[in-house]
Every structure is written in structure tokens, then in C-alpha cells.
Design an enzyme around this catalytic site. Sequence first.
Site, PDB file in Angstrom:
ATOM      1  N   LYS A  15       0.846  -1.194   0.000  1.00  0.00           N
ATOM      2  CA  LYS A  15       0.000   0.000   0.000  1.00  0.00           C
ATOM      3  C   LYS A  15       0.881   1.242   0.000  1.00  0.00           C
ATOM      4  CE  LYS A  15      -1.914   2.840   2.771  1.00  0.00           C
ATOM      5  NZ  LYS A  15      -1.994   4.051   1.900  1.00  0.00           N
ATOM      6  N   GLY A  60       6.760   5.243   8.297  1.00  0.00           N
ATOM      7  CA  GLY A  60       5.888   6.406   8.378  1.00  0.00           C
ATOM      8  C   GLY A  60       5.962   7.029   9.756  1.00  0.00           C
ATOM      9  N   SER A  61       4.898   7.699  10.145  1.00  0.00           N
ATOM     10  CA  SER A  61       4.910   8.434  11.406  1.00  0.00           C
ATOM     11  C   SER A  61       4.763   7.501  12.603  1.00  0.00           C
ATOM     12  CB  SER A  61       3.779   9.464  11.434  1.00  0.00           C
ATOM     13  OG  SER A  61       2.523   8.828  11.588  1.00  0.00           O
ATOM     14  N   THR A  62       5.249   7.971  13.741  1.00  0.00           N
ATOM     15  CA  THR A  62       5.137   7.199  14.979  1.00  0.00           C
ATOM     16  C   THR A  62       3.683   6.991  15.364  1.00  0.00           C
ATOM     17  OG1 THR A  62       7.297   7.952  15.759  1.00  0.00           O
ATOM     18  CG2 THR A  62       5.751   7.187  17.431  1.00  0.00           C
ATOM     19  N   GLY A 104       2.262   4.255  13.255  1.00  0.00           N
ATOM     20  CA  GLY A 104       2.878   3.006  13.682  1.00  0.00           C
ATOM     21  C   GLY A 104       2.245   2.457  14.949  1.00  0.00           C
ATOM     22  N   GLU A 146       9.308   1.409  11.071  1.00  0.00           N
ATOM     23  CA  GLU A 146      10.376   2.406  10.948  1.00  0.00           C
ATOM     24  C   GLU A 146       9.674   3.749  10.962  1.00  0.00           C
ATOM     25  OE1 GLU A 146      12.325   5.298  10.079  1.00  0.00           O
ATOM     26  OE2 GLU A 146      12.313   4.637   7.996  1.00  0.00           O
ATOM     27  N   CYS A 150      13.110  10.935   7.310  1.00  0.00           N
ATOM     28  CA  CYS A 150      12.935  10.499   8.698  1.00  0.00           C
ATOM     29  C   CYS A 150      14.213  10.667   9.514  1.00  0.00           C
ATOM     30  CB  CYS A 150      12.455   9.054   8.747  1.00  0.00           C
ATOM     31  SG  CYS A 150      13.538   7.889   7.896  1.00  0.00           S
ATOM     32  N   GLU A 168       8.766  15.974  15.604  1.00  0.00           N
ATOM     33  CA  GLU A 168       9.216  15.832  14.220  1.00  0.00           C
ATOM     34  C   GLU A 168       8.460  16.823  13.331  1.00  0.00           C
ATOM     35  OE1 GLU A 168      10.388  12.203  11.287  1.00  0.00           O
ATOM     36  OE2 GLU A 168       8.390  12.102  12.171  1.00  0.00           O
TER      37      GLU A 168
END
Length: 494
Positions: free
Chosen positions: A191, A244-246, A249, A267, A302, A397
Amino acid sequence: MEYKDKAYWQTLAGKLTLEHRLFIAGKYQKAQASESFSCINPATDHPLAEVSRAREADVNKAVMAARSSFESGVWSEASPAERKAVLLRLATLIEKHQEELALLETLNTGKPIRHSLRDDIPGAARAIRWYAEAIDKIYGEIAPTASNALALISREPVGVVAAIVPWNFPLLLACWKLGPALAAGNSVVLKPSEKSPLSAIRLGALAKKAGLPDGVLNILPGLGLEAGKALGLHPDVDCLTFTGSTGVGRRLLEYAGSSNMKRVWIEAGGKSANIVFADCPDLGKAAASCAAAIFYNQGEVCIAGTRLLVEASIKDAFMAEFIKAAAVFTPMDPLDPDAIMGSLVDQSHHASVCRYIKLGLEEGAQLTLDGRDHAGNFLGPTVLEQVTPHMRIANEEIFGPVLAVTPFSSEEEALHLANSSKYGLGAGVWTSNLQRAHRLARKLKVGTVFINNYNEGDMTVPFGGVKKSGNGRDKSLHAFDKFTELKTTWLALD
């Protein structure tokens, strides 16, 4: 490498035929609900295509195709040499279509065509080729048992892998995951981000042409809260790998826990620090590297060096060098081969980055360089000095070309500042003191430490982070750990 000229890329863009459908079981097809979403060129805010919008029904169909191909053994039971041959052909096809794929990346993300052509697409092909070459060189183990037993330790593909990848390096990061997952014998549902799906969609046709069996690679453009969530919750997905973003995740981990406890590899975000000591061997080189660390790819990286920790005694001299180095990063039309800085990915992200700049000023930071004097989604290098550890711009971030600068007075203070982040992706150390370099490399709580460089490396070394930067590793042989299961076979010999 020949980068051509702007007119060449504009002409090529005008001739592109953009595939916009899902790729399931070896065929392009519309979403079952016949819905779509708009894909935008961020440099112009003009629409590129209406892309098919995968929802839960499409996810179910793609996972079923992946499961069927996996259980059939057409790929999962093929010899490593057979899988290697197909993936090598795929790598060659990516290289053959390098200009087309690079143009798709630039049109879709706003990154300079120079970087797409030089970095993204060759890197994607390199990842596929590297794992293709590796897979027939991985051996099982025999455990040191007593003489009346034989214990074999073997690796098997995990099954159906869902790969959810971001918009900043769309094809490159997809191939970091597809390389080891496919080489190991898994079937994959990919995706791509809804902000940058075009190169991934195109990859489907190239994979089929390379000889990848139908159903082994399925590609679902769609929204994260729809297609991404459905993959996270799907009971027949064995493994989910995500960049992607925390925040996203964390949700994927929750989906896995509430469904079939699929393994999830994350990651995620970063707030990495470049630490420059007074004994830095070359201030000019360090300044240029630190500038590239935050301004390359518009800061949408990142592992970007978003924090600069510089020893107080050299701060003024170093910042003078840094500002000079930053001057080369001027936002330009991404289709201009001379551009080394393009646009941010869309209006909402541009607005978010600008809000952080405003927030930093409200928190008391000093604006040394202001990149907000550009139209549209373009944003130039921005530097905020006198940043203290409690400020949000030092902790959150931003994912844009915004640098937070903090002085320090001792090695202990620098280490404390670097490790105070909730993230742990990378760190750079600039020093001529070998003992200090080794001390800090051991004590920095990050996945990668760069000594007198930043973000260098190749496919031979793992990439990933600790703390809220995630788990598991992309790249290197260690990536196979994510996509294989260890099996023990114990034979009694008497």
C-alpha cells in the site's frame, strides 16, 4: 549521469500515460466501489490523476490473491535461484524505465528530478538486485547436539506480508521492503501513500513483465484510514512492515494486537542530532554535511539531522559556515535539473511546517534564516537558534527544512541533549578525537551513528531505530529476519 534539461522533462511529462488502477492477481482493475481520490502535483497544485481508492473489499481480494499464490507454492516453493532470476529481471526493468519512474516520483512528490534520477530509482533497483543476489547464499544451521540427535534450523517465508510505505521516497522505500520479502518467498500486498502512489502502481506491470507470478505482488493505492487500517486488522496477513509516522505506527501495533497478533515492523519518526565539537577536523565540510542533512529532500526525511548541537566556543564560526552552505538550497521547479530543492508534498504539510516555525518564534527561538518567502508549497531553508530542550521544535518531528540549533559546553551535556529525544533513529558526531567518537557511538541511543559524515551508507548495513523510532531493520541481511520464520527440526538418531 546526464540530467537533460527542463524542456526535456516537461515534454516527457506531457507524454506520460498514468496508470491509476489497483494491481491485484496480476491485473490492473478498478476499485470494487469504483471510487477514486485525486493525485496532485505539489509543485503546481494541479491534478495528475484520479486514482482508484482501495477499501476493505479490495484489501480482502488482494490478501486472498496473495494467500492463494503463497499456498500454491508457485513462488514460496520456487528455488532461491529461480526467485533470484525473476528479481534480477525486475531490477533491470526498473533501470530500463529509470526516466519514467523518476519523473513519476518528481511529479508526485515535488522532489527535484535530479535526485529522483540519481538517488531514488537507482536505489530502488539496487535494493531489489541486492536481495536477489543474497537469497541463494543464505544457509541453514545444524545445532551442536549430542551424537544421538540431529537438529536442523531452517528459514521459511512468513506468508502474506503487508507493506505500507510513505510518500517521501515512494519507490525506494517500497523496494527496501519488497526486496527481502519477495526474495524470501513471501507474497506481498503493497500500500503506497495516497500522496504518492504512481510509481508503485507502475511497478506492478514491471513485476509481471519480469515473470513474478500473479498474486505474489499486489498493489493497493488508498487512504491510510481505510486500506491501511484494513490491512492492519486483516486476520490473514502474517506480517506488516511499515515506514511512516510514529502515531500511525502505534495504531498499526494496536490493530495487530486486536486481530491475529501479526508481527509488525515499524520504521517511524526521528529527531536526529548532529553534534559538532570544537575539535571538528573540518568546519566547512561539517557545515556542508549538516546543511544537506536537514535540507536534502526538503527536509522530508525520517533521519534528517533536524537538531544541530554545536560546542559554544565555535558556534559563531560554525554557523557562519553553515549559512553559506545553506545558500545553495534554493527552492526551484523540480523539473529543472539544476534544482536541488523542490516543493513540500502538499498544502497541508506546508502549513504544518510553517506552524512549527511560528511556534518556535513564540517559544523564544531566534530566527536566523527564514525560508517562508516562497510561493505555493515551496519553503526554503529555515534556521532557529537559541533553541532550548523544552521547546516543542526541539522535540517534535517537523519533517521539513527547519533546523533547531542548541549550543553545548561539554561532552556530557551534548550526550544528554542528544539522548533526551523520544526518538532514536540517527546521530552525527563531528570530532577528531577517536576516543570521544567511540565513547559517543556506544552511548548514543540511536540505530545509526555517523562519525564525521551524515547519512552515508549502503545496502550492506541495517537501517532503523530505537525508542519511538521503531523496531526491526531495513537493508542488509538482517532484513530477512522480518520476513522469515525459524524452524527447528529435531531428529532422533537411535
